[in-house]
Design a protein around this motif. Sequence first.
Motif, PDB file in Angstrom:
ATOM      1  N   PRO A   1      50.556   6.482   9.039  1.00 43.04           N
ATOM      2  CA  PRO A   1      51.062   5.644   9.829  1.00 43.04           C
ATOM      3  C   PRO A   1      49.544   4.696   9.401  1.00 43.04           C
ATOM      4  CG  PRO A   1      51.370   6.857  10.720  1.00 43.04           C
ATOM      5  CD  PRO A   1      50.093   8.051   9.818  1.00 43.04           C
ATOM      6  N   GLY A   2      50.042   3.349   9.787  1.00 44.77           N
ATOM      7  CA  GLY A   2      48.829   2.238  10.163  1.00 44.77           C
ATOM      8  C   GLY A   2      49.186   0.854  10.665  1.00 44.77           C
ATOM      9  N   VAL A   3      48.597  -0.081  10.173  1.00 47.18           N
ATOM     10  CA  VAL A   3      49.078  -1.390  11.227  1.00 47.18           C
ATOM     11  C   VAL A   3      49.961  -1.768  10.699  1.00 47.18           C
ATOM     12  CG1 VAL A   3      47.297  -3.824  11.574  1.00 47.18           C
ATOM     13  CG2 VAL A   3      46.108  -1.661  11.571  1.00 47.18           C
ATOM     14  N   ILE A   4      50.423  -2.526  12.118  1.00 46.32           N
ATOM     15  CA  ILE A   4      51.960  -3.313  11.256  1.00 46.32           C
ATOM     16  C   ILE A   4      51.676  -4.991  10.801  1.00 46.32           C
ATOM     17  CG2 ILE A   4      53.954  -4.130  12.390  1.00 46.32           C
ATOM     18  CD1 ILE A   4      54.253  -1.749  14.203  1.00 46.32           C
ATOM     19  N   VAL A   5      52.008  -5.056   9.178  1.00 47.43           N
ATOM     20  CA  VAL A   5      51.242  -5.953   9.017  1.00 47.43           C
ATOM     21  C   VAL A   5      52.047  -7.502   9.471  1.00 47.43           C
ATOM     22  CG1 VAL A   5      50.236  -7.170   7.108  1.00 47.43           C
ATOM     23  CG2 VAL A   5      49.731  -4.590   6.894  1.00 47.43           C
ATOM     24  N   PRO A   6      51.512  -8.897  10.318  1.00 45.00           N
ATOM     25  CA  PRO A   6      53.128  -9.448   9.966  1.00 45.00           C
ATOM     26  C   PRO A   6      53.053 -10.277   8.526  1.00 45.00           C
ATOM     27  CG  PRO A   6      50.644  -9.966  10.946  1.00 45.00           C
ATOM     28  CD  PRO A   6      50.468  -8.411  11.043  1.00 45.00           C
ATOM     29  N   ASP A   7      53.753 -10.826   8.482  1.00 42.06           N
ATOM     30  CA  ASP A   7      54.804 -11.785   6.551  1.00 42.06           C
ATOM     31  C   ASP A   7      53.491 -12.709   7.049  1.00 42.06           C
ATOM     32  OD1 ASP A   7      56.450  -9.497   6.482  1.00 42.06           O
ATOM     33  OD2 ASP A   7      57.671 -10.332   6.590  1.00 42.06           O
ATOM     34  N   ALA A   8      53.583 -13.658   8.346  1.00 38.05           N
ATOM     35  CA  ALA A   8      52.599 -14.856   7.876  1.00 38.05           C
ATOM     36  C   ALA A   8      52.058 -14.873   8.850  1.00 38.05           C
ATOM     37  CB  ALA A   8      53.666 -15.947   8.010  1.00 38.05           C
ATOM     38  N   PRO A   9      50.948 -15.882   8.532  1.00 32.62           N
ATOM     39  CA  PRO A   9      49.961 -16.191   9.844  1.00 32.62           C
ATOM     40  C   PRO A   9      50.990 -16.416  10.980  1.00 32.62           C
ATOM     41  CG  PRO A   9      49.577 -17.098   7.782  1.00 32.62           C
ATOM     42  CD  PRO A   9      51.221 -16.561   7.604  1.00 32.62           C
ATOM     43  N   LEU A  10      49.965 -15.563  12.061  1.00 35.84           N
ATOM     44  CA  LEU A  10      50.621 -15.621  13.727  1.00 35.84           C
ATOM     45  C   LEU A  10      50.822 -17.042  14.157  1.00 35.84           C
ATOM     46  CD1 LEU A  10      49.408 -12.237  14.918  1.00 35.84           C
ATOM     47  CD2 LEU A  10      51.481 -12.676  14.313  1.00 35.84           C
ATOM     48  N   PRO A  11      51.547 -17.364  14.952  1.00 37.52           N
ATOM     49  CA  PRO A  11      51.511 -19.047  16.242  1.00 37.52           C
ATOM     50  C   PRO A  11      49.773 -18.782  17.135  1.00 37.52           C
ATOM     51  CG  PRO A  11      52.930 -17.926  15.993  1.00 37.52           C
ATOM     52  CD  PRO A  11      52.514 -17.007  15.215  1.00 37.52           C
ATOM     53  N   TYR A  12      49.576 -19.323  16.866  1.00 34.95           N
ATOM     54  CA  TYR A  12      47.566 -20.009  17.425  1.00 34.95           C
ATOM     55  C   TYR A  12      47.379 -19.060  18.252  1.00 34.95           C
ATOM     56  CZ  TYR A  12      43.617 -21.718  18.626  1.00 34.95           C
ATOM     57  OH  TYR A  12      42.524 -22.206  19.552  1.00 34.95           O
ATOM     58  N   PHE A  13      48.726 -19.160  19.476  1.00 36.65           N
ATOM     59  CA  PHE A  13      48.319 -18.334  20.658  1.00 36.65           C
ATOM     60  C   PHE A  13      48.839 -16.953  20.943  1.00 36.65           C
ATOM     61  CE2 PHE A  13      48.514 -23.067  22.449  1.00 36.65           C
ATOM     62  CZ  PHE A  13      47.321 -22.774  23.599  1.00 36.65           C
ATOM     63  N   HIS A  14      49.547 -17.048  20.023  1.00 37.48           N
ATOM     64  CA  HIS A  14      50.038 -15.219  19.597  1.00 37.48           C
ATOM     65  C   HIS A  14      48.278 -14.566  18.718  1.00 37.48           C
ATOM     66  CE1 HIS A  14      53.029 -12.148  17.571  1.00 37.48           C
ATOM     67  NE2 HIS A  14      51.730 -11.708  18.502  1.00 37.48           N
ATOM     68  N   ALA A  15      48.264 -15.364  18.070  1.00 35.64           N
ATOM     69  CA  ALA A  15      46.743 -14.414  17.547  1.00 35.64           C
ATOM     70  C   ALA A  15      46.008 -14.580  17.784  1.00 35.64           C
ATOM     71  CB  ALA A  15      46.430 -15.479  16.200  1.00 35.64           C
ATOM     72  N   LEU A  16      45.651 -15.595  18.940  1.00 38.66           N
ATOM     73  CA  LEU A  16      44.582 -15.615  20.198  1.00 38.66           C
ATOM     74  C   LEU A  16      44.236 -14.317  20.815  1.00 38.66           C
ATOM     75  CD1 LEU A  16      41.944 -17.725  19.479  1.00 38.66           C
ATOM     76  CD2 LEU A  16      42.944 -18.913  21.555  1.00 38.66           C
ATOM     77  N   TRP A  17      45.890 -13.858  21.327  1.00 35.14           N
ATOM     78  CA  TRP A  17      45.684 -12.884  21.751  1.00 35.14           C
ATOM     79  C   TRP A  17      45.997 -11.527  20.740  1.00 35.14           C
ATOM     80  CZ3 TRP A  17      50.353  -8.876  21.850  1.00 35.14           C
ATOM     81  CH2 TRP A  17      49.828  -8.084  22.805  1.00 35.14           C
ATOM     82  N   LYS A  18      46.159 -11.637  20.166  1.00 35.53           N
ATOM     83  CA  LYS A  18      45.686 -10.259  19.110  1.00 35.53           C
ATOM     84  C   LYS A  18      44.143  -9.934  18.810  1.00 35.53           C
ATOM     85  CE  LYS A  18      49.274  -8.395  18.082  1.00 35.53           C
ATOM     86  NZ  LYS A  18      49.644  -6.936  18.580  1.00 35.53           N
ATOM     87  N   LEU A  19      43.458 -11.946  18.596  1.00 32.83           N
ATOM     88  CA  LEU A  19      42.372 -11.042  18.312  1.00 32.83           C
ATOM     89  C   LEU A  19      41.675 -10.156  19.961  1.00 32.83           C
ATOM     90  CD1 LEU A  19      40.715 -12.600  15.930  1.00 32.83           C
ATOM     91  CD2 LEU A  19      40.147 -14.199  17.920  1.00 32.83           C
ATOM     92  N   MET A  20      41.719 -11.034  20.823  1.00 35.19           N
ATOM     93  CA  MET A  20      41.604  -9.865  21.611  1.00 35.19           C
ATOM     94  C   MET A  20      42.487  -8.537  21.808  1.00 35.19           C
ATOM     95  SD  MET A  20      40.881 -12.805  24.943  1.00 35.19           S
ATOM     96  CE  MET A  20      42.605 -13.080  24.373  1.00 35.19           C
ATOM     97  N   ASP A  21      43.253  -8.242  22.161  1.00 36.12           N
ATOM     98  CA  ASP A  21      44.308  -7.096  22.046  1.00 36.12           C
ATOM     99  C   ASP A  21      43.414  -6.200  21.230  1.00 36.12           C
ATOM    100  OD1 ASP A  21      45.945  -5.261  22.554  1.00 36.12           O
ATOM    101  OD2 ASP A  21      47.619  -6.410  21.363  1.00 36.12           O
ATOM    102  N   ASN A  22      44.009  -6.601  19.326  1.00 33.74           N
ATOM    103  CA  ASN A  22      43.596  -5.543  18.359  1.00 33.74           C
ATOM    104  C   ASN A  22      43.437  -6.720  17.474  1.00 33.74           C
ATOM    105  OD1 ASN A  22      43.295  -3.617  16.818  1.00 33.74           O
ATOM    106  ND2 ASN A  22      45.593  -3.000  16.565  1.00 33.74           N
ATOM    107  N   PRO A  23      42.939  -7.289  16.960  1.00 34.30           N
ATOM    108  CA  PRO A  23      42.600  -7.563  15.734  1.00 34.30           C
ATOM    109  C   PRO A  23      43.100  -7.618  14.515  1.00 34.30           C
ATOM    110  CG  PRO A  23      40.183  -7.529  17.083  1.00 34.30           C
ATOM    111  CD  PRO A  23      40.752  -7.100  17.573  1.00 34.30           C
ATOM    112  N   LEU A  24      43.423  -6.407  14.350  1.00 37.60           N
ATOM    113  CA  LEU A  24      43.413  -5.435  12.971  1.00 37.60           C
ATOM    114  C   LEU A  24      45.416  -6.445  13.038  1.00 37.60           C
ATOM    115  CD1 LEU A  24      42.931  -2.047  12.882  1.00 37.60           C
ATOM    116  CD2 LEU A  24      41.415  -3.833  11.789  1.00 37.60           C
ATOM    117  N   GLU A  25      45.922  -6.931  14.428  1.00 33.29           N
ATOM    118  CA  GLU A  25      47.180  -6.849  13.635  1.00 33.29           C
ATOM    119  C   GLU A  25      47.960  -8.419  14.043  1.00 33.29           C
ATOM    120  OE1 GLU A  25      48.868  -5.087  17.557  1.00 33.29           O
ATOM    121  OE2 GLU A  25      48.634  -3.043  16.580  1.00 33.29           O
ATOM    122  N   ALA A  26      46.121  -9.239  13.876  1.00 35.84           N
ATOM    123  CA  ALA A  26      46.765 -10.607  13.725  1.00 35.84           C
ATOM    124  C   ALA A  26      46.189 -10.880  11.734  1.00 35.84           C
ATOM    125  CB  ALA A  26      45.335 -11.213  14.362  1.00 35.84           C
TER     126      ALA A  26
END
Length: 462
Positions: free
Chosen positions: A14-39
Amino acid sequence: MPEAPAQDRPFTPPGVIVPDAPLPYFHALWKLMDNPLEAWPKAVYEEPYFQRGDDRQMFLYASDPAMLKDILLDRIDAFPKDWMFDRVTKPALGEGLLTAQGEAWRWQRRAAAPGFRPDNVAAMTPVMVRAAEAALARWRDRGDGARLDIATEMTGVTFQVILDTMLSGGEGIDVAQAARAITDYLETLGKITPADLLQWPTWTRVALAPRGYRAMVALKAMVDRMVARRRHEAARGDLVDLLMQAQDPESGRRMDDVLLRDNLLTFIGAGHETTALALTWSLYLLGADPGTAARVRAEIADVAGDATLTDDHVQRLTFTRQVVLEAMRLYPSLPLLSRMCAEDVEAGGVKVRKGTFVFIPIYAIHRHRLLWTDPDVFDPDRFSPERSVGRHRFAYLPFGAGPRVCIGPAVAQTETVAILATLVRGAELEPDPGHRIRPVMRVSMRPQGGMPMTLRLRQDAP
Ligand code: HEM
């Protein structure tokens, strides 16, 4: 048709779940704090580079080896370490070797280099084997079927190795307390926080994380006490002495107590956590792929028989080393390096604007579609000499590259192979099928919730 047995199929851990497209701004911001790999979107794994941002702030994810060579080697002066890295690391590590830049970095690197010469590394192997044997003895006391958190176990082992090999045992440093403090620091101050995104002064991020702050103060106090003692003791020829005696040939400067402490904390932090993770992921992969584990055991028996492992044995365990290299490809201990572009410049033929945040997404580079065949499959044979021919130096970066490359790859590789081989001889570790593997980034890449595994003691172990 009947299904093939599991070990005959390629094993895709198992690895990181990769989003198909860039995440929307606030979602990306939250991921940056939670787990940047998933952004990081798919493009980071598929395109030579990926840029995002606007006139105020550009972000560049570089995966093309030619571009990486420019950033890390050929045009390194245009790509210094960035302010976000400073905010996360400097409260604990000050101006030590990992964090300093320019001339302040250069002389410290020269000062520490002799400690990592091949003869010094070879002399460390018996200490590493002994630390692994001590862990096995503790496991035997726990008994067959015991549940172990391998991430914590490996942190304890590699911490002891750093103290024994580089700090003459590090009297006065309590391994369990120090390892807990490092985890507390990484889990609080090792994360990007709202204070970072808003660029508040660095002290605010420290003030907002009392657990991390307390951990940092405790760690510094432990090392300060050791430095104070060592200043008045006879030399022992270890890394502490090497750094105490070092002198900048240009300025004549020596390390004062604060810089000495910054460096010792750097070596403790950079040297044990990364190695513990490489071991944790290697043991997980072997536990999940018994066919490969059997090949490792066969190699060890072939090379060393029943004898205690020596440095000569360890250097001859080529397949075991390939397993570690493959584990560090799939789960690099440091999944991301970052730099700031300090001037308008070209990298890999692409114009990079001054002020661009440059990300070196090692985790994605190691699974990049343009660089690797079956990138998500666990296949240690890809590191055989034949299959390594023609691989670009900058396609595989567990230790970074260029002048700021890790100072300890030889120590780390000897250590991981020596400890892994000693442990798999004496024990089989089964992954917990109920535990979800989620790699999360806290500067380093850790398995969230640790790595629970069940111990099966090997009765025929030497
Ligand atoms: C598997 C184990 C290890 C991994 C994956 C690893 C990875 C890395 C990476 C990627 C860098 C480059 C950081 C950058 O360019 O921003 C680095 C730097 C560094 N590492 Fe390691 N490392 C490991 C083990 C060690 C050990 C055993 C030591 C020392 C005992 C060590 C000490 C350092 C230091 C001092 C630096 C800063 C070097 C400089 O900037 O001149 N590392 N490491």
